[in-house]
Scaffold this motif. Structure first.
Motif, PDB file in Angstrom:
ATOM      1  N   ARG A 296       0.664  -1.315  -0.171  1.00 49.56           N
ATOM      2  CA  ARG A 296       0.076  -0.025  -0.003  1.00 49.56           C
ATOM      3  C   ARG A 296       0.979   1.186  -0.092  1.00 49.56           C
ATOM      4  O   ARG A 296       2.011   1.282   0.616  1.00 49.56           O
ATOM      5  CB  ARG A 296      -0.983  -0.030   1.297  1.00 49.56           C
ATOM      6  CG  ARG A 296      -1.945  -1.290   1.362  1.00 49.56           C
ATOM      7  CD  ARG A 296      -2.965  -0.864   2.333  1.00 49.56           C
ATOM      8  NE  ARG A 296      -3.894  -1.902   2.507  1.00 49.56           N
ATOM      9  CZ  ARG A 296      -5.026  -1.853   1.781  1.00 49.56           C
ATOM     10  NH1 ARG A 296      -5.255  -0.901   1.082  1.00 49.56           N
ATOM     11  NH2 ARG A 296      -5.846  -2.976   1.996  1.00 49.56           N
TER      12      ARG A 296
ATOM     13  N   GLU B 254       0.213   4.256   1.144  1.00 53.51           N
ATOM     14  CA  GLU B 254       0.308   4.999   2.291  1.00 53.51           C
ATOM     15  C   GLU B 254       1.343   4.391   3.381  1.00 53.51           C
ATOM     16  O   GLU B 254       1.657   5.333   4.180  1.00 53.51           O
ATOM     17  CB  GLU B 254      -1.098   5.052   2.933  1.00 53.51           C
ATOM     18  CG  GLU B 254      -1.679   3.572   3.365  1.00 53.51           C
ATOM     19  CD  GLU B 254      -2.542   3.044   2.308  1.00 53.51           C
ATOM     20  OE1 GLU B 254      -3.406   2.232   2.420  1.00 53.51           O
ATOM     21  OE2 GLU B 254      -2.407   3.579   0.938  1.00 53.51           O
TER      22      GLU B 254
ATOM     23  N   GLU C 284       4.292   6.905   3.778  1.00 46.22           N
ATOM     24  CA  GLU C 284       4.128   8.338   4.265  1.00 46.22           C
ATOM     25  C   GLU C 284       3.905   8.109   5.699  1.00 46.22           C
ATOM     26  O   GLU C 284       3.536   9.160   6.281  1.00 46.22           O
ATOM     27  CB  GLU C 284       2.811   8.765   3.472  1.00 46.22           C
ATOM     28  CG  GLU C 284       2.716   8.860   1.837  1.00 46.22           C
ATOM     29  CD  GLU C 284       3.928   9.670   1.405  1.00 46.22           C
ATOM     30  OE1 GLU C 284       4.246  10.673   2.089  1.00 46.22           O
ATOM     31  OE2 GLU C 284       4.722   9.314   0.568  1.00 46.22           O
ATOM     32  N   ARG C 285       3.943   6.919   6.169  1.00 45.54           N
ATOM     33  CA  ARG C 285       3.746   6.636   7.671  1.00 45.54           C
ATOM     34  C   ARG C 285       4.713   7.591   8.680  1.00 45.54           C
ATOM     35  O   ARG C 285       5.975   7.535   8.016  1.00 45.54           O
ATOM     36  CB  ARG C 285       3.887   5.195   8.036  1.00 45.54           C
ATOM     37  CG  ARG C 285       2.306   4.662   7.841  1.00 45.54           C
ATOM     38  CD  ARG C 285       2.465   3.165   8.070  1.00 45.54           C
ATOM     39  NE  ARG C 285       2.994   2.878   9.393  1.00 45.54           N
ATOM     40  CZ  ARG C 285       2.398   1.959  10.306  1.00 45.54           C
ATOM     41  NH1 ARG C 285       1.354   1.192   9.695  1.00 45.54           N
ATOM     42  NH2 ARG C 285       2.598   1.875  11.480  1.00 45.54           N
TER      43      ARG C 285
END
Length: 406
Positions: A390, A392, A395-396
């Motif tokens: 994923r 995202e 971007e964690r």
């Protein structure tokens, strides 16, 4: 097609997991994964693998395996080099499958099984997540936890086998899962450094087996994980004590590279010995097989060298009339690759799975997972792995991303 960049990802919440993306000049991105000490693996990937692989055709998988596997150190065990090479190999197969528009199982020779039975490793939701207990030098189980201490979901199977193994066996059977793996001897091993087990500790460890058999009779296969924690005499005592419960196998009863001691144990028990997820390279597995130290060959794609090496090891086991099972108690990328390979191997008897993982945190990492139906898993049909990380994740706030190349 050329490799243009290697990108690595680690996430603090999952401190043992490591992900790799191999980028190409045609836009195809291959994904790999390994497990344990991700920092040294990342250093190896960026400092050693990237200078070699960037600019090369990623489809020359065998050439890259041989080149990366010929390093002066770390080529014969599951050190950082081999774990890194395993992730690279999986990513290159993913690229190859995407380039041809075919799933991994097709590239690996096609299916010999439409589905493969799973056994459920009875871990819980927090088994690989960060906690104060996580350390490279500590066990991750917290033996002080009591029944009901976790309510993260319906499959807190680690606590279930400790406190109500019979109920757990019934739950698994209700989903068509007819095999389960537990490790009730570990607490005694940690107390004695694996040198002895008292009769009272033996009786405590045998209690879950009694509960399983009382609850479901012989309808459940039970695998016994011993984590390589025992010396030979207590391992012999454990094997003898388990005979009435007719367990499927003793997994890694003695340290994984003590092959002579493992062979001695194998000669003195009728219970099959399974080994070893922590061995790397077909040369090490050849020694295991030649000594008849194990009768179930257990392979981990993240630690043995990747898909290519695992297939060679499995073929070698088949030539010796031995079954294989692919170990996976790590992450979703290795799990998907393992399910694809299992489907192609005529001597695959089980695929390891953790229902708390594939219904839980795996879905936070990837969108698509091999489907499990009535206790059997089918490989994904998408090109290559059929899945990707994923976006995202990168971007964690607890993510560490490194990229070498353009």
């Amino acid at each position: 097609m050329k490799v243009t960049a290697l990108e690595t990802l680690t996430i603090a919440e999952f401190p043992f997991l490591f992900w790799l993306r191999v980028h190409t000049d045609v836009g195809i991105v291959g994904t790999g994964e390994t497990f344990w000490a991700p920092g040294p693996v990342a250093s190896y990937i960026h400092d050693n693998v990237a200078p070699y692989l960037i600019g090369k055709d990623p489809r020359d998988i065998e050439l890259h395996d041989r080149t990366l596997g010929s390093v002066y150190v770390g080529a014969r065990d599951s050190g950082a080099e081999v774990r890194g090479n395993s992730a690279v190999n999986i990513a290159l197969w993913d690229i190859y499958g995407q380039a041809l528009g075919e799933p991994l199982w097709r590239l690996l020779g096609g299916r010999t099984h439409q589905t493969v039975p799973i056994y459920n490793t009875c871990a819980g939701y927090k088994h690989v997540r960060a906690s104060k207990k996580n350390s490279l030098f500590e066990r991750t189980e917290d033996w002080s936890l009591q029944a009901g201490d976790s309510n993260d979901g319906p499959y807190e199977d680690l606590l279930a086998w400790r406190f109500d193994a019979g109920k757990l066996a019934k739950s698994l059977l209700s989903e068509g899962i007819g095999a389960m793996k537990i490790w009730p001897f570990d607490i005694a091993a940690e107390a004695s450094n694996g040198t002895r087990i008292s009769l009272s500790d033996l009786d405590k460890a045998l209690e879950p087996f009694k509960r399983i058999r009382d609850a479901v009779g012989r309808d459940m296969e039970i695998m016994v994980e011993l984590h390589g924690l025992w010396t030979l005499p207590p391992a012999l005592r454990i094997a003898e004590a388990l005979k009435p419960y007719d367990v499927a196998w003793l997994e890694e009863p003695i340290r994984y590279n003590e092959l002579d001691a493992m062979a001695e144990l194998a000669r003195h028990t009728s219970t099959p010995i399974a080994a070893s997820e922590r061995l790397a390279s077909r040369q090490m597995f050849k020694q295991l097989i030649d000594k008849r130290a194990a009768s179930v060959i257990m392979i981990d794609l993240a630690w043995c060298g990747g898909l290519s090496e695992a297939r060679k090891i499995a073929n070698m086991a088949e030539a010796s009339e031995l079954p294989v099972t692919l170990h996976d108690c790590t992450g979703p990328i290795v799990y998907a690759a393992s399910c694809a390979l299992s489907a192609t191997l005529p001597n695959a008897v089980y695929q390891e799975a953790v229902r708390a993982y594939f219904t839980g945190w795996y879905t936070e990492i990837v969108a698509d997972l091999p489907p499990v139906t009535e206790g059997r898993v089918a490989p994904l049909d998408g090109a290559g792995l059929g899945m990707r990380l994923r976006e995202e994740l990168f971007e964690r706030p607890d993510a560490t991303v490194r990229r070498t190349g353009v």
